[in-house]
Design an enzyme around this catalytic site. Structure first.
Site, PDB file in Angstrom:
ATOM      1  N   HIS A  99     -15.385  -7.271   4.954  1.00 13.25           N
ATOM      2  CA  HIS A  99     -14.477  -7.142   3.829  1.00 13.25           C
ATOM      3  C   HIS A  99     -14.668  -8.224   2.774  1.00 13.25           C
ATOM      4  CE1 HIS A  99     -12.701  -3.936   6.026  1.00 13.25           C
ATOM      5  NE2 HIS A  99     -12.487  -4.735   7.051  1.00 13.25           N
ATOM      6  N   GLU A 151      -4.225   7.064   8.144  1.00 10.85           N
ATOM      7  CA  GLU A 151      -5.074   7.871   7.265  1.00 10.85           C
ATOM      8  C   GLU A 151      -6.228   8.440   8.061  1.00 10.85           C
ATOM      9  OE1 GLU A 151      -6.520   5.467   4.031  1.00 10.85           O
ATOM     10  OE2 GLU A 151      -4.650   5.624   2.907  1.00 10.85           O
ATOM     11  N   LYS A 196       0.837  -1.212   0.000  1.00 10.54           N
ATOM     12  CA  LYS A 196       0.000   0.000   0.000  1.00 10.54           C
ATOM     13  C   LYS A 196       0.863   1.250   0.000  1.00 10.54           C
ATOM     14  CE  LYS A 196      -2.809  -3.118   0.275  1.00 10.54           C
ATOM     15  NZ  LYS A 196      -2.654  -3.745  -1.009  1.00 10.54           N
ATOM     16  N   ARG A 216      -5.251  -8.125 -10.901  1.00  9.21           N
ATOM     17  CA  ARG A 216      -5.773  -9.410 -11.375  1.00  9.21           C
ATOM     18  C   ARG A 216      -7.160  -9.202 -11.959  1.00  9.21           C
ATOM     19  NH1 ARG A 216      -7.102  -9.038  -5.850  1.00  9.21           N
ATOM     20  NH2 ARG A 216      -9.366  -8.932  -5.679  1.00  9.21           N
TER      21      ARG A 216
HETATM   22  C1  MV4 Z   1     -10.574   3.035   4.550  1.00 10.16           C
HETATM   23  C2  MV4 Z   1     -11.833   3.250   5.132  1.00 10.16           C
HETATM   24  C3  MV4 Z   1     -12.089   4.484   5.676  1.00 10.16           C
HETATM   25  N1  MV4 Z   1     -11.131   5.443   5.663  1.00 10.16           N
HETATM   26  N2  MV4 Z   1      -9.664   4.016   4.547  1.00 10.16           N
HETATM   27  C4  MV4 Z   1     -11.123  -1.636   3.748  1.00 10.16           C
HETATM   28  C5  MV4 Z   1     -10.407  -2.516   2.797  1.00 10.16           C
HETATM   29  C6  MV4 Z   1      -9.242  -1.776   2.328  1.00 10.16           C
HETATM   30  N3  MV4 Z   1      -9.097  -1.965   0.913  1.00 10.16           N
HETATM   31  C7  MV4 Z   1      -9.484  -0.364   2.674  1.00 10.16           C
HETATM   32  N4  MV4 Z   1     -10.659  -0.325   3.484  1.00 10.16           N
HETATM   33  C8  MV4 Z   1     -11.114   0.835   4.032  1.00 10.16           C
HETATM   34  N5  MV4 Z   1     -10.237   1.858   4.005  1.00 10.16           N
HETATM   35  C9  MV4 Z   1      -9.952   5.185   5.105  1.00 10.16           C
HETATM   36  N6  MV4 Z   1      -9.019   6.132   5.136  1.00 10.16           N
HETATM   37  C10 MV4 Z   1     -12.759   2.206   5.115  1.00 10.16           C
HETATM   38  C11 MV4 Z   1     -12.399   0.998   4.586  1.00 10.16           C
HETATM   39  C12 MV4 Z   1     -13.414  -0.014   4.648  1.00 10.16           C
HETATM   40  C13 MV4 Z   1     -13.979  -0.560   3.503  1.00 10.16           C
HETATM   41  C14 MV4 Z   1     -13.566  -0.191   2.241  1.00 10.16           C
HETATM   42  C15 MV4 Z   1     -14.143  -0.757   1.123  1.00 10.16           C
HETATM   43  C16 MV4 Z   1     -15.135  -1.693   1.279  1.00 10.16           C
HETATM   44  C17 MV4 Z   1     -15.549  -2.080   2.487  1.00 10.16           C
HETATM   45  C18 MV4 Z   1     -14.981  -1.524   3.631  1.00 10.16           C
HETATM   46  C19 MV4 Z   1     -15.429  -1.917   4.881  1.00 10.16           C
HETATM   47  C20 MV4 Z   1     -14.876  -1.372   5.997  1.00 10.16           C
HETATM   48  C21 MV4 Z   1     -13.861  -0.434   5.877  1.00 10.16           C
END
Ligand code: MV4
Length: 482
Positions: free
Chosen positions: A234, A199, A115, A291
């Site tokens: 997730h 973040e 990341k 992918r």
């Molecule tokens: C976040 C967020 C809120 N704020 N970043 C979850 C998986 C990963 N790819 C990044 N994710 C998140 N990052 C910030 N700064 C909330 C999530 C997140 C989320 C993102 C996409 C789909 C489902 C989710 C479920 C919980 C939290």
């Protein structure tokens, strides 16, 4: 490219075999001892057993798979999703063996797998990112300084994480130090890399991802977005294209941002750029998946393209057969992941034999399936049975077709997420399009299904009684669960 080995199993192996065959290629399946009777084995032109039931001794065994590819004379390996699909070492080994890896370069996989490296790589391009650090932090006082600066709540993320693993929300200052320590040791244990970063926490985001395609001639296009906010811990459950909240203008801006992310790492092949969209419709780059994704069918249905065919053509060195301005969205598609999991028991994996297994069909209905009636659901792998994908001229029609298709999908022997899918299709927040990533935790309890089921069975009983009194004929439901 005359012969392709598919280093995967289940519905995605079936899906890849279908496109490769249409292109006139010979297909080679590999399988574990647990998959001897699996559809992908029966469907491929050739099939080679590669090891024990656990993934580590079969679908994750790089040298074994590459050895098989060499022995059968495969020109290419398609990794599907999961397993070795985002393993830079595998991609490199495949290439070094003189075999085409159907996917991006090992370097692009490596960069986007971290990341922090991903953030650093895209930062040269003007791509919106959530306020926060772009370097690993270990020092708690430094972390406090940054957290105060961006404001609580903040989110601690593991650089090597993904799919939400190793994430921690910190609501207030006094929790920061202990949460940092936990996040670091967790990341070390889970990924062998304790790098974490901070973040601003976006509290109610939607998860929107953009499909991109890039060829080896410098052409990169986007294939619009998928809305993936309906997820549980997730794990995505329902995806759709297009998103009901994007305006054409925002779609274009997100599409262009995705193209820039792809260009930043010299991307080649099919890839997905993930964004968060906040309540004010600001979008932020999250990560890139290097992918083919599980949910690619919704993009195929609204663009009329075959993404697997395009992946194979790109891997052969062909130029993309269209430009961005040739691509148009048509209609709406929704995908429900049908898992052998019990939505009444915390989505616990439900194993057993598929005593009844009948797929729905009809206009606008596509099922990407990896099982058949009488088959056992193996305990060793992801319990996804299929993806039920419904298309309509508009979102309303797609929802109607999904409801009908769920009713016609008959499964006995294991519990599935089909009733959960029906719950979502019937939910006001889903129908109106007013939802975010908290949909499931906000609205779903096992009792919700029970309530809906009760109401329906009471109605059915009244109708059956009415019918009986009129005709003396007894009615019953084919798929009623006790
Ligand atoms: C976040 C967020 C809120 N704020 N970043 C979850 C998986 C990963 N790819 C990044 N994710 C998140 N990052 C910030 N700064 C909330 C999530 C997140 C989320 C993102 C996409 C789909 C489902 C989710 C479920 C919980 C939290």
């Amino acid at each position: 490219m005359k012969k392709v080995l598919i280093a995967n199993r289940g519905e995605i192996a079936v899906r890849i075999i279908e496109s490769a065959r249409q292109m006139g290629m010979v297909t080679v399946a590999v399988y574990s001892v647990a998959d001897r009777e699996a559809p992908h084995v029966q469907l491929a032109d050739e099939a080679v057993e590669i090891g024990g039931p656990d993934s580590a001794s079969s679908y994750l065994d790089m040298d074994k798979i590459i050895g098989v590819a060499a022995t059968v004379g495969a020109d290419a390996i398609h990794p599907g999703y999961g397993f070795l699909s985002e393993n830079a070492v595998f991609a490199k080994k495949v290439t070094e063996a003189g075999i085409i890896f159907v996917g991006p370069s090992p370097e692009a996989i490596r960069v986007m797998g971290s990341k922090l490296e991903a953030k650093a790589t895209v930062s040269a391009y003007d791509i919106p990112m959530v306020p926060g650090t772009d370097k690993a932090i270990t020092d708690a006082s430094k972390a406090m300084e940054i957290a105060r600066d961006i404001g609580f709540p903040i989110l601690i993320k593991a650089s090597a994480g993904g799919g939400g693993k190793g994430m921690r929300v910190v609501e207030k200052e006094e929790d920061l130090e202990s949460q940092m320590e936990r996040a670091i040791s967790e990341a070390k244990a889970a990924f062998g890399d304790g790098s974490v970063f901070i973040e601003k926490y976006v509290t109610s985001p939607r998860h929107i991802e953009v499909q991109i395609l890039a060829d080896t001639h410098g052409n990169t296009v986007h294939l619009f977005e998928r809305e993936c906010s309906i997820q549980r811990r997730h794990q995505k459950v329902i995806e759709e294209a297009p998103s009901s909240v994007l305006t054409p203008e925002l779609r274009e801006r997100m599409g262009q941002a995705a193209i820039h992310v792809a260009r930043s790492c010299d991307y080649v092949g099919a890839g997905t750029v993930e964004f968060l969209l906040d309540a004010d419709h600001n979008f932020y780059f999250l990560e890139m998946n290097t992918r083919l994704q599980v949910e690619h069918p919704v993009t195929e249905m609204v663009t009329g393209l075959d993404l697997v065919r395009l992946q194979l053509e790109i891997a052969m060195g062909k130029a993309l057969p269209f430009a961005q301005e040739d691509l148009k969205l048509h209609g709406h598609a929704i995908e429900l992941r049908v898992y052998a999991e019990d939505p009444l028991d915390n989505f616990f994996p439900s194993t057993g034999t598929l005593e009844t297994y009948r797929l729905p069909e009809g206009e606008g209905v596509r099922v990407d399936n990896g099982f058949y009636e009488g088959m056992k659901v193996p305990i060793y792998y992801d319990p996804m049975l299929s993806k039920l994908v419904c298309y309509g001229a508009d979102r309303t029609e797609a929802i109607h077709r999904m409801r009908k298709a769920i009713g016609e999908y008959l499964v006995e022997g294991v519990r599935t997420t089909l009733p959960f899918g029906r719950f979502v299709m019937d939910h006001e927040a889903f129908i109106s399009g007013q939802f975010d990533t908290h949909f499931v935790s906000q609205y779903y309890q096992p009792g919700s299904l029970e309530k809906a089921r009760k109401e329906k069975s009471e109605l059915a009983a009244v109708l059956a009684l009415h019918h009986y009194l009129k005709t003396r004929e007894k009615l019953s439901l084919p798929n009623s669960q006790p």
